[in-house]
Each structure stands twice: as structure tokens, then as C-alpha cells.
Design a protein around this motif. Sequence first.
Motif, short mmCIF file in Angstrom:
data_model
loop_
_atom_site.label_atom_id
_atom_site.label_comp_id
_atom_site.label_asym_id
_atom_site.label_seq_id
_atom_site.Cartn_x
_atom_site.Cartn_y
_atom_site.Cartn_z
N ASP A 89 0.85 -1.18 0.00
CA ASP A 89 0.00 0.00 0.00
C ASP A 89 0.89 1.24 0.00
OD1 ASP A 89 -2.20 -1.60 0.10
OD2 ASP A 89 -2.71 -1.16 2.19
N ILE A 90 0.52 2.23 -0.82
CA ILE A 90 1.23 3.50 -0.85
C ILE A 90 0.29 4.56 -0.28
CG2 ILE A 90 2.41 5.19 -2.31
CD1 ILE A 90 2.84 2.92 -4.34
N ILE A 91 0.76 5.29 0.73
CA ILE A 91 -0.10 6.24 1.44
C ILE A 91 0.49 7.64 1.30
CG2 ILE A 91 -1.11 6.86 3.66
CD1 ILE A 91 0.38 3.46 3.44
N CYS A 92 -0.33 8.61 0.92
CA CYS A 92 0.09 10.00 0.79
C CYS A 92 -0.16 10.73 2.10
CB CYS A 92 -0.69 10.69 -0.34
SG CYS A 92 -0.12 10.25 -2.00
N SER A 93 0.90 11.27 2.68
CA SER A 93 0.78 11.94 3.97
C SER A 93 -0.05 13.22 3.89
CB SER A 93 2.17 12.27 4.53
OG SER A 93 2.93 11.09 4.71
N ASP A 94 -0.02 13.89 2.73
CA ASP A 94 -0.72 15.18 2.64
C ASP A 94 -2.23 15.04 2.55
OD1 ASP A 94 -0.54 14.05 0.09
OD2 ASP A 94 -0.36 15.98 -0.93
N THR A 95 -2.71 13.93 1.99
CA THR A 95 -4.16 13.77 1.81
C THR A 95 -4.75 12.61 2.59
OG1 THR A 95 -3.90 12.31 -0.11
CG2 THR A 95 -3.97 14.70 -0.54
N GLY A 96 -3.92 11.66 3.00
CA GLY A 96 -4.43 10.45 3.63
C GLY A 96 -4.92 9.43 2.63
N GLY A 97 -4.90 9.77 1.34
CA GLY A 97 -5.30 8.83 0.31
C GLY A 97 -4.31 7.70 0.17
N PHE A 98 -4.76 6.59 -0.40
CA PHE A 98 -3.87 5.45 -0.55
C PHE A 98 -4.13 4.74 -1.87
CE2 PHE A 98 -7.65 3.20 0.55
CZ PHE A 98 -7.47 1.88 0.12
N SER A 99 -3.14 3.98 -2.30
CA SER A 99 -3.27 3.10 -3.45
C SER A 99 -2.67 1.76 -3.09
CB SER A 99 -2.56 3.68 -4.68
OG SER A 99 -3.23 4.82 -5.19
N ASN A 100 -3.41 0.70 -3.33
CA ASN A 100 -2.85 -0.62 -3.19
C ASN A 100 -2.53 -1.18 -4.58
OD1 ASN A 100 -5.75 -0.54 -3.26
ND2 ASN A 100 -5.75 -2.75 -3.12
#
Length: 346
Positions: A89-100
Motif C-alpha cells: 500500500d502507498i499512502i500520501c501523507s498530505d491527503t491520507g489517500g492510498f493506493s494498493n
Amino acid sequence: SNANIRCDQEGCYEAQFHAQSVTGSFDLFCGERGCVPITVYCPTDPSIACHIAMIDSLHIADIHIPNVNANLNLDCDLSPGLSSCGYVDIICSDTGGFSNLWIFDGAERYHCETPYCCPPAQQGDFLNCAAGGDCVMDCTQANCASNAIDGKLAQSLTVDCTLDGACTGTTIFCPTSGDASCNVQCVAGSCSYAVIEATSTQSLNLVCDGASACSNMNVFCPSHASNVCNIGCSQDARSCHDLKVWVADDFTSGYLDITCGTTQDWSYNDYPCRGVAAICGPLSHEAENPGNFGVEFSFNTSWECSGVCCPWSPTSNPTKAPTAPTKPLTAIPLRPTAATLTTQII
């Protein structure tokens, strides 16, 4: 300073790597069973590379990056059946969004199953629509497969995927203006493993006309009103097999209008809408398994809802008959592209 780390044979079991302040390169090598599971916080400076190699076996990792354009270099082993990055999983700290991440047969890289923190390297080339116009993307001619179509600034987007494999693994970003529409036409084998991000568009119309036309798709639907996410699945084998519909948890009941052809006498495995499901909840990493699989197509030709994700009633467990198409599924009319479409590879 540079950081160079190697993990083998569960040597980094449940390790956390805090590299936010690294001023040189960060290099992590995960050998056989080396990273199961790990958490990595990549450098916050976008000029600093965060290089992670995962080979020889399956690895499990949460990778935190400052934003979607961070300097992440993810090197995954593509050996058949290995799935080295299948639980990343890749998580963006600025938005909280993620991509698996996921991979499918024939793919040359891992793709993002969810589009909310997907680094450009995982999305491939971008085909961009001009702002403010009606964008028509002819994927029978353009190279859309395993790439991304960015129609966020268009007034409307029509994607023609009427060729076998034309949109396999394609990520489609639909228009985001208030009255915009998004139309995607798929035929047999043309849109498997595609992702459609349409949460901010006014209406989505997806046609899945043919065997495995929309199998294993992820569709992020608009849900602000009734009947704004329209999906038509033909009666052909596995036309919408394992298609997943995603919405936020504040969806409007009745947002989804899905039809499924049921006139053929298919086996259970070949049923056109086997495995169709709706997922709801905050689309962030903290809710990676958001809500329940709220609607699945049962073999007795009815939509049976359970839990809070039922598209037709979030508070009860009704049954909605899946109105099989009363007329043949028709192709979306395509408009001339000369004055309305800008195609740019970046």
C-alpha cells in the motif's frame, strides 16, 4: 547522509523505517521473505530518492510518501505467480489517500487498484484532454492500455474501448465539473482491470458489452443523487465478473443503476455478474477495508443487499430485481475529435 538497508529471511519482520529526514538516497532491498510486514516513511524532500526493491517472494509493506509526486522508485519482481508487491500500500501523507498495488497477466508493471495515491510510475503515460471541451478518447487507435486518461478538466469525456485489450489496465479520470458526464464503452476483453475515477462527475455511463468486458474493474462512482452511476452488463459470460463499485460513506440511496443480462443458461463461474460488489466508506488508508461488500449478485437473479453499503437502502436489507436490458446495449455515439481533444504523452 545515505541509508542502505537489506532485509532477508524475515530479518526485518514488523520493522519500521523512518527516513523522513534522510538527506541522501534511501535504498531498501527486500530479498526472500525479507519484508513481511514493514512500514516505510520515505524522505520528505521530493529531491531525495526513495528506492525500494522487492524480489524473490511476496512482501507486505505500507509505504508512506509526502505526496503523489514524491520521488518513489519501487522495483517489483515481475516473475509469474510471485506477486512480490501484491500486498503493498502507498499512502500520501498530505491527503491520507492510498493506493494498493496489483498485477495481472501480461502486465509490465504493478498498477494501482485504487487511484488516490498512485505515483506516476505506476500509472504509465498520460493521455490528456483539453480543458473545457468535449473530449473523445478513441482507444482503438490511441495507446490507452496500461496507461492513464486524464479528463478531469474536460466538460465531458467519452472513451471508446471497443477493441479487445484496448483499455486493459487503463486508469480513467473523469471530468470533475458540476455538470460533466463520463461515458465508457467496453466490449469483450477490452476493459479488464481498468479503474474509473468518477466520484466528482455528474453522471457515469459504463457499457460492458461482451465476454469479460469489464471483469475485475474498479469503478469509483458518483453518488450525490439517484441513478448517477449507470452500469450495463451484457448477458455474455463474465461480462462484469468481480467488478467493484466504490463510493464514500455519505452516498445517496439509489445512486447505482446496474443491469445484468440473465437470459443465457450460464454455469455459476461464467455468470455475467458473479462477484459484483459495492464498497463504501472513507476512501483513505485508515479505512482500507471500508464498510462491507454490500451487494452481490446471487444466482437466483436478484440483487441481495446486506450491511450499510447497500446502494438502494443503507439501513435495511432489501432485494432489488436486476432489470435485464430490455433493448440491446448500444455503443456510445462518438463525436469528432479534431477540435476537442489534446493527446499528450508526458
